[in-house]
Design a protein around this motif. Structure first.
Motif, PDB file in Angstrom:
ATOM      1  N   VAL A  41      42.682  86.905  47.281  1.00 23.42           N
ATOM      2  CA  VAL A  41      43.306  85.700  46.746  1.00 23.42           C
ATOM      3  C   VAL A  41      44.628  85.528  47.492  1.00 23.42           C
ATOM      4  O   VAL A  41      45.479  86.410  47.480  1.00 23.42           O
ATOM      5  N   PHE A  42      44.763  84.395  48.162  1.00 19.29           N
ATOM      6  CA  PHE A  42      45.967  84.169  48.959  1.00 19.29           C
ATOM      7  C   PHE A  42      47.068  83.540  48.104  1.00 19.29           C
ATOM      8  O   PHE A  42      46.815  82.570  47.393  1.00 19.29           O
ATOM      9  N   GLY A  43      48.257  84.102  48.208  1.00 20.18           N
ATOM     10  CA  GLY A  43      49.403  83.505  47.527  1.00 20.18           C
ATOM     11  C   GLY A  43      49.982  82.416  48.410  1.00 20.18           C
ATOM     12  O   GLY A  43      50.070  82.565  49.624  1.00 20.18           O
ATOM     13  N   ARG A  44      50.336  81.287  47.784  1.00 19.70           N
ATOM     14  CA  ARG A  44      50.881  80.174  48.581  1.00 19.70           C
ATOM     15  C   ARG A  44      52.244  79.782  48.036  1.00 19.70           C
ATOM     16  O   ARG A  44      52.434  79.709  46.814  1.00 19.70           O
ATOM     17  N   ALA A  45      53.165  79.489  48.938  1.00 15.79           N
ATOM     18  CA  ALA A  45      54.493  79.057  48.501  1.00 15.79           C
ATOM     19  C   ALA A  45      54.370  77.758  47.709  1.00 15.79           C
ATOM     20  O   ALA A  45      53.582  76.885  48.065  1.00 15.79           O
ATOM     21  N   GLY A  46      55.132  77.679  46.625  1.00 18.41           N
ATOM     22  CA  GLY A  46      55.183  76.438  45.851  1.00 18.41           C
ATOM     23  C   GLY A  46      54.091  76.283  44.812  1.00 18.41           C
ATOM     24  O   GLY A  46      54.015  75.255  44.139  1.00 18.41           O
ATOM     25  N   VAL A  47      53.264  77.304  44.678  1.00 20.79           N
ATOM     26  CA  VAL A  47      52.173  77.201  43.697  1.00 20.79           C
ATOM     27  C   VAL A  47      52.737  77.219  42.272  1.00 20.79           C
ATOM     28  O   VAL A  47      53.729  77.898  42.010  1.00 20.79           O
ATOM     29  N   PRO A  48      52.139  76.456  41.346  1.00 18.86           N
ATOM     30  CA  PRO A  48      52.631  76.407  39.975  1.00 18.86           C
ATOM     31  C   PRO A  48      52.707  77.796  39.334  1.00 18.86           C
ATOM     32  O   PRO A  48      51.904  78.663  39.653  1.00 18.86           O
ATOM     33  N   ARG A  49      53.674  77.932  38.420  1.00 23.58           N
ATOM     34  CA  ARG A  49      53.810  79.209  37.715  1.00 23.58           C
ATOM     35  C   ARG A  49      53.363  79.102  36.268  1.00 23.58           C
ATOM     36  O   ARG A  49      53.330  80.096  35.555  1.00 23.58           O
ATOM     37  N   ASP A  50      53.075  77.913  35.837  1.00 23.22           N
ATOM     38  CA  ASP A  50      52.599  77.746  34.453  1.00 23.22           C
ATOM     39  C   ASP A  50      51.829  76.424  34.357  1.00 23.22           C
ATOM     40  O   ASP A  50      51.816  75.631  35.306  1.00 23.22           O
ATOM     41  N   PRO A  51      51.207  76.205  33.196  1.00 22.41           N
ATOM     42  CA  PRO A  51      50.413  74.972  33.056  1.00 22.41           C
ATOM     43  C   PRO A  51      51.223  73.688  33.231  1.00 22.41           C
ATOM     44  O   PRO A  51      50.698  72.684  33.696  1.00 22.41           O
ATOM     45  N   PHE A  52      52.505  73.739  32.887  1.00 24.08           N
ATOM     46  CA  PHE A  52      53.323  72.530  33.042  1.00 24.08           C
ATOM     47  C   PHE A  52      53.442  72.149  34.522  1.00 24.08           C
ATOM     48  O   PHE A  52      53.383  70.977  34.873  1.00 24.08           O
ATOM     49  N   GLU A  53      53.603  73.160  35.354  1.00 20.22           N
ATOM     50  CA  GLU A  53      53.714  72.861  36.789  1.00 20.22           C
ATOM     51  C   GLU A  53      52.359  72.428  37.373  1.00 20.22           C
ATOM     52  O   GLU A  53      52.302  71.634  38.305  1.00 20.22           O
ATOM     53  N   LYS A  54      51.279  72.934  36.799  1.00 26.83           N
ATOM     54  CA  LYS A  54      49.956  72.454  37.255  1.00 26.83           C
ATOM     55  C   LYS A  54      49.793  70.977  36.911  1.00 26.83           C
ATOM     56  O   LYS A  54      49.306  70.179  37.728  1.00 26.83           O
ATOM     57  N   VAL A  55      50.201  70.638  35.695  1.00 27.95           N
ATOM     58  CA  VAL A  55      50.105  69.241  35.264  1.00 27.95           C
ATOM     59  C   VAL A  55      50.984  68.359  36.157  1.00 27.95           C
ATOM     60  O   VAL A  55      50.581  67.255  36.545  1.00 27.95           O
ATOM     61  N   ALA A  56      52.154  68.885  36.511  1.00 28.82           N
ATOM     62  CA  ALA A  56      53.051  68.110  37.394  1.00 28.82           C
ATOM     63  C   ALA A  56      52.368  67.836  38.734  1.00 28.82           C
ATOM     64  O   ALA A  56      52.439  66.728  39.271  1.00 28.82           O
ATOM     65  N   ASP A  57      51.687  68.836  39.258  1.00 28.22           N
ATOM     66  CA  ASP A  57      51.002  68.652  40.548  1.00 28.22           C
ATOM     67  C   ASP A  57      49.856  67.651  40.426  1.00 28.22           C
ATOM     68  O   ASP A  57      49.626  66.830  41.326  1.00 28.22           O
ATOM     69  N   ALA A  58      49.154  67.737  39.307  1.00 33.34           N
ATOM     70  CA  ALA A  58      48.063  66.780  39.078  1.00 33.34           C
ATOM     71  C   ALA A  58      48.629  65.354  39.042  1.00 33.34           C
ATOM     72  O   ALA A  58      48.024  64.410  39.560  1.00 33.34           O
ATOM     73  N   GLY A  59      49.821  65.237  38.449  1.00 37.80           N
ATOM     74  CA  GLY A  59      50.481  63.927  38.377  1.00 37.80           C
ATOM     75  C   GLY A  59      50.716  63.334  39.761  1.00 37.80           C
ATOM     76  O   GLY A  59      50.650  62.115  39.954  1.00 37.80           O
ATOM     77  N   GLN A  60      50.987  64.200  40.727  1.00 38.57           N
ATOM     78  CA  GLN A  60      51.201  63.731  42.100  1.00 38.57           C
ATOM     79  C   GLN A  60      49.928  63.096  42.675  1.00 38.57           C
ATOM     80  O   GLN A  60      49.980  62.099  43.388  1.00 38.57           O
ATOM     81  N   VAL A  61      48.803  63.725  42.378  1.00 41.03           N
ATOM     82  CA  VAL A  61      47.536  63.210  42.906  1.00 41.03           C
ATOM     83  C   VAL A  61      47.271  61.816  42.344  1.00 41.03           C
ATOM     84  O   VAL A  61      46.853  60.901  43.063  1.00 41.03           O
ATOM     85  N   HIS A  62      47.560  61.657  41.059  1.00 40.32           N
ATOM     86  CA  HIS A  62      47.368  60.342  40.448  1.00 40.32           C
ATOM     87  C   HIS A  62      48.366  59.328  41.011  1.00 40.32           C
ATOM     88  O   HIS A  62      48.031  58.173  41.267  1.00 40.32           O
ATOM     89  N   ARG A  63      49.579  59.793  41.198  1.00 35.39           N
ATOM     90  CA  ARG A  63      50.628  58.901  41.689  1.00 35.39           C
ATOM     91  C   ARG A  63      50.240  58.237  43.019  1.00 35.39           C
ATOM     92  O   ARG A  63      50.529  57.075  43.251  1.00 35.39           O
TER      93      ARG A  63
END
Ligand code: RM4
Ligand code: MN
Length: 397
Positions: A41-63
């Motif tokens: 499993v590769f670690g990537r810089a900037g990856v979410p640390r909790d569900p709130f940050e995952k939701v934030a990233d999903a928001g970008q896709v919609h945006r």
């Protein structure tokens, strides 16, 4: 791409823009976390640390795409103390929390199965988790509970095929009973992996049989990566739509097994054929209840752009499917004009719809080029700078 399009009756000629304007593709929260293969499993810089940050990233896709207004949760990966807060966080970004995916495959006790385990104690634990998922749905306002079971056996004789079906049926009935009137149970199937001899829900037929026993709000999920190579998935889609049992898709693409690559990457023509059947079966209609979800992992490509690209691939395939001249197709079919009918389909598939989609975006106040707009936004750099410390979310986290 849910069902908000006002597309019409079976086979009716539909203006592509009507469906495309109301398209809704659900994103998987786990696509934003780290993932990999069984080797790494590769670690990537900037990856979410909790569900709130995952939701934030999903928001970008919609945006940037305008057609990804919800994000699916996976419990316990997305467990939070206060789901109300997560709902509000999503809302602030203009998206919603969608399907709740249960996870009864990661605890040691589940080695021999979850709801089909020969041990009643393990079955009880698994059922309690499924009930917890219904509680989460109540808190998030989610409509769908998606169940995928890793249950199965590796060796002939290891356990009774029939008894395992009985145990499965019992657990599903208990969960179904627990659902509210507006909630649905979506049962996913998978041919193999992690079990290799039998999976307890290996195919659409098994899922369908259980759904029929449960009731009308039980539907089948077609994960496009969960079939034997060469399976005609659009045929399955046509049959399930015909029986009003197509609950939704987990879109991804594959070259070999359950590769979970970006949808439309391996076989855009297959995606087109599937969406053509969705259209013919009335699956884009608001009341058809077909949920269009992605279920992917971005192991080597950046995750947010990977999701944007996937959403655009579904959009393009949808636009092409909507371009099929159904009247001409039916006329050719009636006349037994094999080549003519095939040509109608291929004409639509071979149409370049990118300009049409760019215009549609511009009309909706979006940048015509979502990939470029996201790249310019600086979000990727910002999360790399800001998301320091904590534990990165990932497969199983
Ligand atoms: C399974 C299945 C499920 C997904 C998990 C993570 O193979 O596709 O839909 O939730 O993986
Ligand atoms: Mn899936």
């Amino acid at each position: 791409m849910s069902c908000r399009g006002k597309v019409a009756k079976k086979g009716a000629v539909v203006r592509p823009s009507d469906v495309l304007r109301s398209q809704a593709i659900e994103l998987p929260s786990w696509a934003f976390g780290n993932s990999g293969t069984r080797f790494k499993v590769f670690g990537r810089a900037g990856v979410p640390r909790d569900p709130f940050e995952k939701v934030a990233d999903a928001g970008q896709v919609h945006r940037y795409t305008g057609v990804a207004p919800s994000v699916a949760l996976h419990i316990p990966w997305d467990r939070v103390d206060d789901y109300g807060r997560l709902v509000v966080a999503a809302k602030d970004l203009g998206i919603e929390l969608g399907t709740v995916n249960a996870n009864v495959f990661q605890d040691d006790e589940y080695m021999l199965g979850s709801v089909t385990n020969p041990d009643a104690g393990v079955r009880k634990k698994a059922l309690a988790h499924l009930f917890e998922c219904v509680d989460v749905m109540d808190a998030t306002g989610s409509r769908d509970l998606k169940l995928w079971f890793s249950d199965g056996t590796n060796y002939p004789g290891q356990d009774s095929i029939r008894a395992r079906q009985d145990r499965l049926g019992e657990a599903l009935a208990a969960v179904y009973e627990r659902l509210g009137e507006d909630q649905r149970l979506i049962l996913e199937y998978k041919l193999f992996e992690p079990a290799f001899y039998t999976m307890d829900v290996p195919d659409w037929g098994t899922s369908y049989l259980h759904c029929v026993r449960l009731g009308e709000r039980a539907k089948v999920c077609v994960d496009t990566g969960h079939h034997a190579p060469g399976t005609n998935i659009e045929f399955i889609v046509a049959l399930l739509l015909r029986e009003q049992r197509l609950g939704g898709f987990d879109f991804n693409s594959r070259f070999y097994a359950d590769d979970d690559l970006m949808v439309g990457a391996a076989d855009p023509f297959q995606l087109f054929r599937i969406l053509h059947e969705v259209r013919l079966g009335g699956g884009f209609a608001a009341d058809a209840g077909v949920a269009f979800m992605l279920d992917q992992c971005h192991n080597i490509e950046p995750k947010i752009p990977g999701q944007i690209r996937s959403v655009m691939n579904v959009q393009e395939a949808t636009a092409k499917a909507l371009l099929v001249d159904v009247a001409a197709l039916e006329a050719a079919q009636r006349a037994g004009d094999v080549l003519g009918a095939n040509a109608v389909l291929m004409d639509a598939y071979n149409t370049d719809v990118r300009a049409l989609l760019a215009d549609l975006r511009a009309e909706q106040g979006l940048d015509p080029d979502p990939m470029a707009a996201y790249a310019r936004s600086g979000y990727a750099e910002r999360i790399v700078a800001e998301r320091i410390g904590g534990v990165q979310a990932g497969w199983g986290a």
